[in-house]
Design a protein around this motif. Sequence first.
Motif, mmCIF file in Angstrom:
data_model
loop_
_atom_site.group_PDB
_atom_site.id
_atom_site.type_symbol
_atom_site.label_atom_id
_atom_site.label_comp_id
_atom_site.label_asym_id
_atom_site.label_seq_id
_atom_site.Cartn_x
_atom_site.Cartn_y
_atom_site.Cartn_z
ATOM 1 N N VAL A 51 0.968 -1.028 0.520
ATOM 2 C CA VAL A 51 -0.286 0.028 0.222
ATOM 3 C C VAL A 51 0.995 1.710 -0.126
ATOM 4 N N THR A 52 1.841 1.371 0.806
ATOM 5 C CA THR A 52 2.709 2.737 0.677
ATOM 6 C C THR A 52 3.667 2.452 -0.414
ATOM 7 N N VAL A 82 -3.116 7.577 4.297
ATOM 8 C CA VAL A 82 -3.464 6.619 4.416
ATOM 9 C C VAL A 82 -3.049 6.772 6.281
ATOM 10 N N LYS A 83 -3.765 5.824 7.165
ATOM 11 C CA LYS A 83 -3.591 6.100 8.385
ATOM 12 C C LYS A 83 -4.080 4.332 9.136
ATOM 13 N N TYR A 116 3.716 4.133 11.412
ATOM 14 C CA TYR A 116 3.702 3.033 12.201
ATOM 15 C C TYR A 116 4.176 1.663 11.051
ATOM 16 N N LEU A 117 4.521 1.568 9.843
ATOM 17 C CA LEU A 117 5.540 0.864 9.709
ATOM 18 C C LEU A 117 6.540 0.808 9.998
ATOM 19 N N THR A 172 8.939 9.937 -0.907
ATOM 20 C CA THR A 172 7.318 10.972 -0.769
ATOM 21 C C THR A 172 7.685 12.542 -0.252
ATOM 22 N N ASN A 173 6.196 12.822 -0.209
ATOM 23 C CA ASN A 173 5.892 14.765 -0.330
ATOM 24 C C ASN A 173 6.868 15.156 0.471
ATOM 25 N N GLY A 174 7.789 16.375 -0.305
ATOM 26 C CA GLY A 174 8.829 16.651 0.700
ATOM 27 C C GLY A 174 8.857 17.516 1.666
#
Length: 364
Positions: free
Chosen positions: A225-226, A239-240, A274-275, A305-307
């Motif tokens: 998912v990540t 996503v949480k 979480y991961l 990931t977003n900066g």
Amino acid sequence: NVSKKPVTKIFDANDISADYFFSRLKAPVGDTVREYLVDRGIDIETAARRGLGFAPSGMETLSGHLRTRSVQGRTALDAGLVTRKDDGEWRDMFIGRLTIEIRDSRDRIVGFGARTLDGSEPKYLNTPQTDVFDKSSILYGLNWADESIRSMNEAIVVEGYMDVIAAHEHGFTNVVASMGTAVTQNHLGTLARYASSGGKVGTIILCLDSDAAGETATMRALESVTEELSAGAIRGVQVKVARSEGGKDPDQAIRANPDQWRASLSEAEPLLDYLISAKSKLYDLTSGQGKKEFADSFAPVVYRTNGYDQERYWSMIARLVDVTPERLKTIVDKPAARTKILRFGESDSKPGSISTSQVDAALE
């Protein structure tokens, strides 16, 4: 329209079966199942509202009932309601089980789940793949939850049928479940469309049973998912992950203390947070090799990931491997895509310099 006809027959056969299963639940033959449901907080009115029933074992069968209602064997087979034995006899797919209607977002019965009541395995059986039932794309409870997800810009994903029923009965109306499979890109794409309606960034909360939280299979599903999120395959949502308190599954947690369950949802943490914390427990972070493997396993995702979030994740990982964030960035594996961009990006800017838009483009 010829192509529609067989599917219409499947829906009709499913409707007839659902009525039959409910009639058996209400009949004396369903006594023990009704007792089981009452123990789980479900009375007969709730059972009717949530599409529960009983597939008896014994002489009386669904296949016999379908014949009396002129449903052809072929249709019953196509709907996954019966199987054909080697001797040519029809046999019910579900025998001696609690049945659960599964509806699509248009509220049509596409299949059934069925839970064993005598401890026999498997605990749950689903309708097999049919022309109307595909468990990798269908979400249980979406027919009840779709409007809430839209208006709240939030979807909660649990693991089981009973979790969804308990949630909706206690007023948590934006809850759905994946059908005994890990959450797929299909599922997330569907939920993202609902949750991000009105142009807002939606939230999807994956609610893990406590005992599943550390399982390798769960980890793998969350990692995929990540990757899909960081690759931009699913847009418009964050996503949480939430964990049920006290080792309970959501069904137990909600019935025991709805407010506490609501609180556990409000404490949900971003998936990557979480991961990182869950996976850090799988590596030996007292050794240099362990630290390297752990940090390298997350580097590609963090780079994508977003900066705005990157610094936070570098800091998290750096804390766990006991180096400074600046040092960490110089020693983790760089994504291969970056070196490629450096080569083809050099001519239109300073040698060796690289713009974030180029990085994003290469990683899309």
